[in-house]
Design a protein around this motif. Structure first.
Motif, short mmCIF file in Angstrom:
data_model
loop_
_atom_site.label_atom_id
_atom_site.label_comp_id
_atom_site.label_asym_id
_atom_site.label_seq_id
_atom_site.Cartn_x
_atom_site.Cartn_y
_atom_site.Cartn_z
N ASN A 17 0.85 -1.19 0.00
CA ASN A 17 0.00 0.00 0.00
C ASN A 17 0.89 1.24 0.00
OD1 ASN A 17 -1.87 2.03 0.41
ND2 ASN A 17 -3.03 0.90 1.96
N THR A 18 1.35 1.59 -1.18
CA THR A 18 2.34 2.67 -1.28
C THR A 18 1.80 4.02 -0.84
OG1 THR A 18 1.75 2.96 -3.62
CG2 THR A 18 3.61 1.52 -3.12
N ALA A 19 0.52 4.29 -1.08
CA ALA A 19 -0.05 5.58 -0.67
C ALA A 19 -0.05 5.72 0.84
CB ALA A 19 -1.48 5.71 -1.22
N SER A 20 -0.38 4.64 1.54
CA SER A 20 -0.39 4.69 3.00
C SER A 20 1.01 4.73 3.58
CB SER A 20 -1.16 3.49 3.56
OG SER A 20 -1.36 3.64 4.95
N LEU A 21 1.93 4.02 2.95
CA LEU A 21 3.32 4.06 3.41
C LEU A 21 3.88 5.48 3.32
CD1 LEU A 21 4.66 0.82 1.71
CD2 LEU A 21 4.28 1.15 4.15
N ALA A 22 3.42 6.25 2.35
CA ALA A 22 3.88 7.63 2.20
C ALA A 22 3.46 8.48 3.39
CB ALA A 22 3.36 8.23 0.90
N VAL A 23 2.31 8.15 3.99
CA VAL A 23 1.82 8.93 5.14
C VAL A 23 2.77 8.82 6.32
CG1 VAL A 23 -0.05 9.15 6.83
CG2 VAL A 23 -0.60 8.76 4.41
N VAL A 24 3.12 7.60 6.69
CA VAL A 24 4.01 7.43 7.85
C VAL A 24 5.43 7.90 7.54
CG1 VAL A 24 2.65 5.63 8.98
CG2 VAL A 24 4.35 4.98 7.27
N ARG A 25 5.83 7.80 6.28
CA ARG A 25 7.15 8.30 5.91
C ARG A 25 7.22 9.82 6.11
NH1 ARG A 25 7.13 7.01 0.92
NH2 ARG A 25 6.79 9.07 0.05
N LYS A 26 6.17 10.52 5.75
CA LYS A 26 6.16 11.98 5.87
C LYS A 26 6.22 12.43 7.33
CE LYS A 26 3.75 12.62 1.50
NZ LYS A 26 2.45 12.80 0.82
N LEU A 27 5.83 11.56 8.24
CA LEU A 27 5.87 11.89 9.66
C LEU A 27 7.04 11.22 10.39
CD1 LEU A 27 2.05 11.76 10.29
CD2 LEU A 27 3.50 13.69 10.90
N GLY A 28 7.85 10.48 9.66
CA GLY A 28 9.03 9.88 10.26
C GLY A 28 8.76 8.76 11.23
N PHE A 29 7.70 7.97 11.01
CA PHE A 29 7.44 6.81 11.86
C PHE A 29 8.53 5.77 11.65
CE2 PHE A 29 3.45 8.68 12.63
CZ PHE A 29 2.73 7.93 13.55
N ARG A 30 8.89 5.05 12.71
CA ARG A 30 9.86 3.96 12.64
C ARG A 30 9.20 2.69 12.11
NH1 ARG A 30 10.40 2.15 17.01
NH2 ARG A 30 9.32 3.61 18.39
N ASP A 31 9.88 1.98 11.23
CA ASP A 31 9.42 0.68 10.75
C ASP A 31 9.83 -0.37 11.77
OD1 ASP A 31 8.86 -1.69 9.43
OD2 ASP A 31 9.73 -1.04 7.53
N GLU A 32 8.85 -1.03 12.40
CA GLU A 32 9.13 -2.02 13.43
C GLU A 32 9.05 -3.46 12.90
OE1 GLU A 32 8.17 0.25 17.56
OE2 GLU A 32 6.58 -1.04 16.79
N LEU A 70 5.96 17.22 10.99
CA LEU A 70 5.50 17.13 9.61
C LEU A 70 6.00 18.32 8.79
CD1 LEU A 70 3.77 15.77 7.41
CD2 LEU A 70 1.82 17.09 8.29
N THR A 71 5.89 19.51 9.37
CA THR A 71 6.36 20.71 8.67
C THR A 71 7.85 20.63 8.39
OG1 THR A 71 4.62 22.06 9.67
CG2 THR A 71 6.54 23.22 8.80
N ARG A 72 8.61 20.21 9.40
CA ARG A 72 10.07 20.13 9.26
C ARG A 72 10.47 19.10 8.21
NH1 ARG A 72 13.55 16.66 11.42
NH2 ARG A 72 12.12 15.95 13.06
N LEU A 73 9.90 17.89 8.30
CA LEU A 73 10.30 16.83 7.37
C LEU A 73 9.84 17.14 5.94
CD1 LEU A 73 9.61 13.65 9.52
CD2 LEU A 73 11.81 14.75 9.04
#
Length: 242
Positions: A185-200, A235-238
């Motif tokens: 789900n590439t669209a959803s993965l982009a959401v957490v990437r934009k906020l810098g979530f860690r991949d667990e 979010l603004t910074r990243l």
């Protein structure tokens, strides 16, 4: 998805599974005896502005939303369908719209979830649900979301997640926010990437999506990750650094 939501009698739309084109997933929730954490303010209205300048509102779903909600879901059926939660029980009973609204309200008032619709510039364009809320020594939650294709890529859901996440941390005293997403789900993965979530890492057969048990990747942020920064500021910074 709408049939899936209606069939999911105990499931919150979006709780536990993140997708820019889908929602669903069941998350356990409890409050522990003697916990001193703040209760959920409900009904709740949160506002924000995306880095691109779009005003958004997060608020409860109401019975007055029925026609618009159905319209948005129908228009996005092909976009959302592959990521929608489904019930593994084909005999699960249907739930009417008014029943769904009442269920959401009851879950929120019980302190188990914050099920919100997302408006962009006054139009209902999606949902974001914080579910699986646990206090005590855990202080964690699960987040799921879906959004109309018409606003995908305009930072609406990343901003909604930032606004709701900041509220969960500040008002509820939560420590950890988790989002689970199908690896394709590439669209959803982009959401957490934009906020810098860690991949667990990968969770095998984690949620029942689009008719089968599907693997998901788990992403999380803790207050230690934020280190005093709000999710909105992050979010603004990243976004500016991208």
């Amino acid at each position: 998805m709408w049939d899936a939501v209606r069939r999911g009698a105990a499931r919150l739309a979006g709780a536990g599974s993140g997708s820019a084109g889908g929602a669903g997933g069941e998350g356990s929730a409890q409050r522990r005896d003697g916990d001193s954490g703040a209760g959920i303010e409900w009904p709740l209205r949160l506002t924000g502005r995306t880095p691109l300048g779009t005003d958004i509102v997060l608020r409860p779903l109401t019975v007055a939303d029925e026609a618009v909600f159905h319209s948005v879901r129908r228009a996005n059926a092909a976009w959302l369908g592959p990521w929608d939660a489904t019930s593994p029980d084909p005999a699960a009973p249907l739930r009417g719209f008014a029943e769904l609204v009442a269920h959401y309200d009851a879950e929120a008032r019980a302190g188990r979830s914050m099920p919100l619709v997302v408006e962009a510039e006054g139009r209902l364009v999606g949902q974001l649900s914080i579910g699986g809320i646990m206090l005590g020594s855990f202080r964690s939650c699960l987040v799921g979301y879906w959004v109309s294709r018409s606003v995908a890529g305009r930072m609406v859901i990343p901003t909604a997640l930032a606004v709701a996440g900041d509220h969960a941390i500040d008002a509820l005293g939560l420590h950890r926010i988790e989002v689970n997403i199908r690896p394709d789900n590439t669209a959803s993965l982009a959401v957490v990437r934009k906020l810098g979530f860690r991949d667990e890492g990968l969770r095998l057969n984690y949620l029942h999506i689009d008719g089968a048990w599907r693997d998901h990747r788990s992403f999380a942020l803790t207050t230690e990750d934020l280190d005093g920064e709000t999710l909105r500021d992050r979010l603004t910074r990243l976004t500016s650094e991208a």
